[in-house]
Write an enzyme that holds these catalytic residues in place. Sequence first.
Site, PDB file in Angstrom:
ATOM      1  N   SER A 189       0.827  -1.201   0.000  1.00  0.00           N
ATOM      2  CA  SER A 189       0.000   0.000   0.000  1.00  0.00           C
ATOM      3  C   SER A 189       0.865   1.256   0.000  1.00  0.00           C
ATOM      4  O   SER A 189       1.975   1.251   0.543  1.00  0.00           O
ATOM      5  CB  SER A 189      -0.893  -0.010   1.246  1.00  0.00           C
ATOM      6  OG  SER A 189      -1.916   0.951   1.153  1.00  0.00           O
ATOM      7  N   PRO A 190       0.403   2.348  -0.608  1.00  0.00           N
ATOM      8  CA  PRO A 190       1.153   3.600  -0.546  1.00  0.00           C
ATOM      9  C   PRO A 190       1.353   4.049   0.897  1.00  0.00           C
ATOM     10  O   PRO A 190       0.391   4.104   1.671  1.00  0.00           O
ATOM     11  CB  PRO A 190       0.265   4.585  -1.313  1.00  0.00           C
ATOM     12  CG  PRO A 190      -0.578   3.732  -2.198  1.00  0.00           C
ATOM     13  CD  PRO A 190      -0.820   2.475  -1.427  1.00  0.00           C
TER      14      PRO A 190
ATOM     15  N   ALA B 205       2.121   8.449  -1.777  1.00  0.00           N
ATOM     16  CA  ALA B 205       1.402   9.480  -2.516  1.00  0.00           C
ATOM     17  C   ALA B 205       2.389  10.468  -3.123  1.00  0.00           C
ATOM     18  O   ALA B 205       3.209  11.051  -2.413  1.00  0.00           O
ATOM     19  CB  ALA B 205       0.432  10.206  -1.589  1.00  0.00           C
TER      20      ALA B 205
ATOM     21  N   GLN C 153       0.943   6.251  -6.771  1.00  0.00           N
ATOM     22  CA  GLN C 153      -0.287   6.910  -6.349  1.00  0.00           C
ATOM     23  C   GLN C 153      -0.130   8.419  -6.560  1.00  0.00           C
ATOM     24  O   GLN C 153       0.833   9.018  -6.081  1.00  0.00           O
ATOM     25  CB  GLN C 153      -0.584   6.622  -4.880  1.00  0.00           C
ATOM     26  CG  GLN C 153      -1.939   7.166  -4.423  1.00  0.00           C
ATOM     27  CD  GLN C 153      -2.164   6.994  -2.929  1.00  0.00           C
ATOM     28  OE1 GLN C 153      -1.467   7.603  -2.110  1.00  0.00           O
ATOM     29  NE2 GLN C 153      -3.134   6.172  -2.555  1.00  0.00           N
TER      30      GLN C 153
ATOM     31  N   TYR D 131      -8.140  14.224   1.643  1.00  0.00           N
ATOM     32  CA  TYR D 131      -7.350  15.041   0.739  1.00  0.00           C
ATOM     33  C   TYR D 131      -8.259  15.619  -0.340  1.00  0.00           C
ATOM     34  O   TYR D 131      -9.473  15.416  -0.323  1.00  0.00           O
ATOM     35  CB  TYR D 131      -6.185  14.222   0.181  1.00  0.00           C
ATOM     36  CG  TYR D 131      -5.275  13.719   1.284  1.00  0.00           C
ATOM     37  CD1 TYR D 131      -4.817  14.589   2.280  1.00  0.00           C
ATOM     38  CD2 TYR D 131      -4.911  12.384   1.377  1.00  0.00           C
ATOM     39  CE1 TYR D 131      -4.012  14.138   3.319  1.00  0.00           C
ATOM     40  CE2 TYR D 131      -4.101  11.922   2.416  1.00  0.00           C
ATOM     41  CZ  TYR D 131      -3.663  12.804   3.383  1.00  0.00           C
ATOM     42  OH  TYR D 131      -2.876  12.359   4.423  1.00  0.00           O
TER      43      TYR D 131
ATOM     44  N   ARG E  33      -8.336   5.150  -5.131  1.00  0.00           N
ATOM     45  CA  ARG E  33      -8.517   4.902  -3.694  1.00  0.00           C
ATOM     46  C   ARG E  33      -9.570   5.856  -3.165  1.00  0.00           C
ATOM     47  O   ARG E  33      -9.498   7.068  -3.393  1.00  0.00           O
ATOM     48  CB  ARG E  33      -7.221   5.075  -2.917  1.00  0.00           C
ATOM     49  CG  ARG E  33      -7.432   5.027  -1.396  1.00  0.00           C
ATOM     50  CD  ARG E  33      -6.158   4.885  -0.609  1.00  0.00           C
ATOM     51  NE  ARG E  33      -5.709   3.492  -0.600  1.00  0.00           N
ATOM     52  CZ  ARG E  33      -4.775   3.009   0.223  1.00  0.00           C
ATOM     53  NH1 ARG E  33      -4.180   3.821   1.092  1.00  0.00           N
ATOM     54  NH2 ARG E  33      -4.420   1.746   0.170  1.00  0.00           N
TER      55      ARG E  33
ATOM     56  N   LEU F 128      -5.509  -3.013   8.504  1.00  0.00           N
ATOM     57  CA  LEU F 128      -5.266  -4.035   9.516  1.00  0.00           C
ATOM     58  C   LEU F 128      -5.414  -5.448   8.963  1.00  0.00           C
ATOM     59  O   LEU F 128      -5.972  -6.341   9.604  1.00  0.00           O
ATOM     60  CB  LEU F 128      -6.171  -3.824  10.730  1.00  0.00           C
ATOM     61  CG  LEU F 128      -5.876  -2.573  11.563  1.00  0.00           C
ATOM     62  CD1 LEU F 128      -6.753  -2.538  12.811  1.00  0.00           C
ATOM     63  CD2 LEU F 128      -4.409  -2.510  11.969  1.00  0.00           C
TER      64      LEU F 128
ATOM     65  N   ARG G  84       1.345  -1.266   7.282  1.00  0.00           N
ATOM     66  CA  ARG G  84       2.215  -1.423   8.449  1.00  0.00           C
ATOM     67  C   ARG G  84       2.890  -2.786   8.497  1.00  0.00           C
ATOM     68  O   ARG G  84       4.047  -2.906   8.894  1.00  0.00           O
ATOM     69  CB  ARG G  84       1.412  -1.185   9.732  1.00  0.00           C
ATOM     70  CG  ARG G  84       1.000   0.265   9.939  1.00  0.00           C
ATOM     71  CD  ARG G  84       0.141   0.410  11.176  1.00  0.00           C
ATOM     72  NE  ARG G  84      -0.213   1.798  11.432  1.00  0.00           N
ATOM     73  CZ  ARG G  84      -1.247   2.425  10.861  1.00  0.00           C
ATOM     74  NH1 ARG G  84      -2.007   1.771   9.994  1.00  0.00           N
ATOM     75  NH2 ARG G  84      -1.522   3.683  11.143  1.00  0.00           N
TER      76      ARG G  84
END
Length: 364
Positions: free
Chosen positions: A22-23, A57, A99, A182, A230, A301, A324
């Site tokens: 993931s970014p 990003a 991204q 954003y 996204r 998660l 993470r």
Amino acid sequence: MTQLFDPLAIRGVTLRNRIAVSPMCQYSCANGMANDWHFVHLGSRAVGGAGLVFTEAAAVVPEGRISPQDLGIWSDAHAESLATVARFVAEQGSVPGIQLAHAGRKASTYRPGDGNGAIPIAKGGWRDVAAPIAVPFSPNYPSPIALTEEGIKSVAKAFADAAGRAAAAGFRVVEVHAAHGYLLHEFLSPLSNHRQDGYGGSFDNRTRLLREVVANVREVWPDSYPVFVRISATDWAPDGWDIEQSVELAKQIAPLGVDLVDCSSGGNVPHVKIPVGPGYQTGFAERIRKQTGILTGAVGLVTSPVQADHIIRTEQADLVLLAREMLRDPYWPLRAARELGQLTSWPVQYLRAAPEGSSSRVSV
């Protein structure tokens, strides 16, 4: 039955498995330029076996960065700084993705650990923070300027220009960031968009900018390469953006050339209660997938191989994106294959540590 280590073909690109990095912002740039940190950080995740490796990003304009240390792709020089990363990721058998983002009213803020809220000009901040309306994210954030219609068109063009640079740099998947409070998410949500023109009010008006961005990106992005978007599937707040609107948005953008909706949530308003727990956002990916037929990605998660495999096997999503957990273990995909009893290719340099019967992966 589809499994975590089955390939995923989207247009002319095939991911070797259903695992994506993931970014994740790295806060390691000077003037938006990628450097050795990005090469090692992203390259090691490709060595680790992920099917798709996203950059953090990348801001499409300087004022679209979240912090002064964020990545950018607003010039050819920025694209050149990323080209080596994209090439190395591809050489390891992963697909390089990028991204594209604009932070909107959450721009010009401290990176984590340095402070909270607006960063002073003297410490690298900037004044021209843009948003749908002139209302800050929270009292300690920058006071934004409401974009004019001309400014909105300029943003849509900036996304397309950045996509063109990304394709030239060797990226094969592009993701438009319309989540986490954003700029594009700010336009989508009635909580942050009170405009009275063609870009505010009704659902169609609030989604107009994202649709224009997607159309502009698709015009310059190679037809054989996928476009992801996204979204935050819900604001987790009354009268805000929600899953019902997310389903309708997916129906709007799929015909424009969007191939997958990456389903996150939240970030647009402060102090909301989010029921965080293992796979807490997966239901959004499942619902959008089932009600629209578009491919979806699950994020949030996702930590264990069994959990990730279950998401794919039960058709809740087509792709799992790990953040993470990938920071903790760049070789998570190789470990997952071992735990799930799946054979996968290992870098020839690491083959002595591979399970018996594993094939070697040689750079090309």
